[in-house]
Design an enzyme around this catalytic site. Sequence first.
Site, short mmCIF file in Angstrom:
data_model
loop_
_atom_site.label_atom_id
_atom_site.label_comp_id
_atom_site.label_asym_id
_atom_site.label_seq_id
_atom_site.Cartn_x
_atom_site.Cartn_y
_atom_site.Cartn_z
CB THR A 116 -0.96 -0.14 0.97
OG1 THR A 116 -1.45 1.34 1.53
CG2 THR A 116 -0.49 -0.34 2.52
CG ASP A 144 -2.56 4.17 2.25
OD1 ASP A 144 -2.68 5.14 1.74
OD2 ASP A 144 -3.51 3.99 2.54
O1 F6P Z 1 -5.06 3.04 -0.08
C1 F6P Z 1 -4.88 3.49 -0.94
C2 F6P Z 1 -5.10 4.63 -1.24
O2 F6P Z 1 -4.65 5.05 -2.05
C3 F6P Z 1 -5.33 5.48 -0.07
O3 F6P Z 1 -4.35 6.63 0.09
C4 F6P Z 1 -6.79 6.44 -0.18
O4 F6P Z 1 -7.55 7.24 0.35
C5 F6P Z 1 -7.48 5.99 -1.23
O5 F6P Z 1 -6.97 4.26 -1.43
C6 F6P Z 1 -8.87 5.79 -2.37
O6 F6P Z 1 -8.96 4.69 -2.63
P1 F6P Z 1 -9.79 4.30 -3.87
O7 F6P Z 1 -9.28 3.62 -4.56
O8 F6P Z 1 -11.14 3.91 -3.90
O9 F6P Z 1 -10.13 5.51 -4.72
#
Ligand code: F6P
Length: 376
Positions: free
Chosen positions: A136, A138
């Site tokens: 990730t 994150d």
């Molecule tokens: O977990 C990775 C991430 O990019 C986060 O930083 C962000 O909040 C989320 O995914 C966004 O999610 P999605 O791809 O479902 O819009």
Amino acid sequence: MPPKPKRIGILTAGGDSPGLNAAIRGVGKAAIGFYNMEIIGFRDGFRGLVEDRRLKLDKSTLAGILTVGGTILGTSRDKPHRMMIDGRMHNMTETIVKNYKRFGLDALVCLGGGGTQKNALRLHQAGLNVVTLPKTIDNDVSMTDATFGFATAMDIATEMIDRLHSTAHSHHRIIVAEVMGHRAGWLTLGAGIAGGADVILIPEIPYDINKIADAIRRRSKNGTNFSIVAVAEGAMAKEEARAYAAAEARKERAKSQKEKYAAKVELATLESRHVGNTTRLAKHLEELTHLESRLTILGYVQRGGTPSAADRLLATRLGCGAADAIEKGIFGVMIAAKGDGTEAVPLEKVAGKRKIVPVDHSWVQTARRVGTCMGD
Ligand code: F6P
């Protein structure tokens, strides 16, 4: 007769991140070339196992993907126990167990973040031989030094902050840069320090807007009429953070399903109110400092494109670690990065435990030492 080669399945779940293909290649090359195993990819996360979306992986499918962004397998945020099929939510765990047996799998490798670790544990408890890898941007998966995807995203966010400096400087503006990271501040903190942001706001340190405005005004008084404010998408003002913490505590304490549901609804309401937080922050700072301000949402570019060397190396190391664990018959584990090596950590120790930035973490202290306002 030679023993039947082990057959492993592999899937990528959750948001994509740079390094997924490097990890798939790492698992695949070690499994096929080193251990003489077979490997089958499942497309679009756990859904691929339910709907039989198979992709046979061999030397030629694994060639040339090390540097490619995204995931050749596709991904989704589908959960095995709550999957939307024909407009209705279904628990597909049994189907997955059945298909795992039907496809003759000896192990399943799941590449993903916090949600994937939880889902993988559920499948392990349902009887599958599961091994996971921490992915990730994150960097919030617990029990591992790092997740792949993070280093690349930090490089990208840093470059964008670098670029914002010259335009903020030229126009004497405040530029608020919203950085991803969900409820963790690693990406904002890392890129903020590396990019020399003047203010860094992370979810772990709730902010007071007046303190931020004071810091910006101090800069102006000293002759610097621009500021870069790096804000994590999950960063919150103190009052909002208090409301969140209270709702989280109610959810934890809930004795009945009804109480739990009420707390969940409250959290969802708070989340929907948070949308647009950085837009409001930029506007409010303009009012308080009388400096023109702009917002830049860095967004999905942080997740896209070719992985950095650091992520390619990490993803390859962890991928090979997954093949090693399968060969040794070690299951129900996440292959974590530990120093220069890897470690197989039981999924029970990982699932449901988000790694957030400790408020006294050395990166936070570093930011403070170089004069960065942390908003508190
Ligand atoms: O977990 C990775 C991430 O990019 C986060 O930083 C962000 O909040 C989320 O995914 C966004 O999610 P999605 O791809 O479902 O819009």
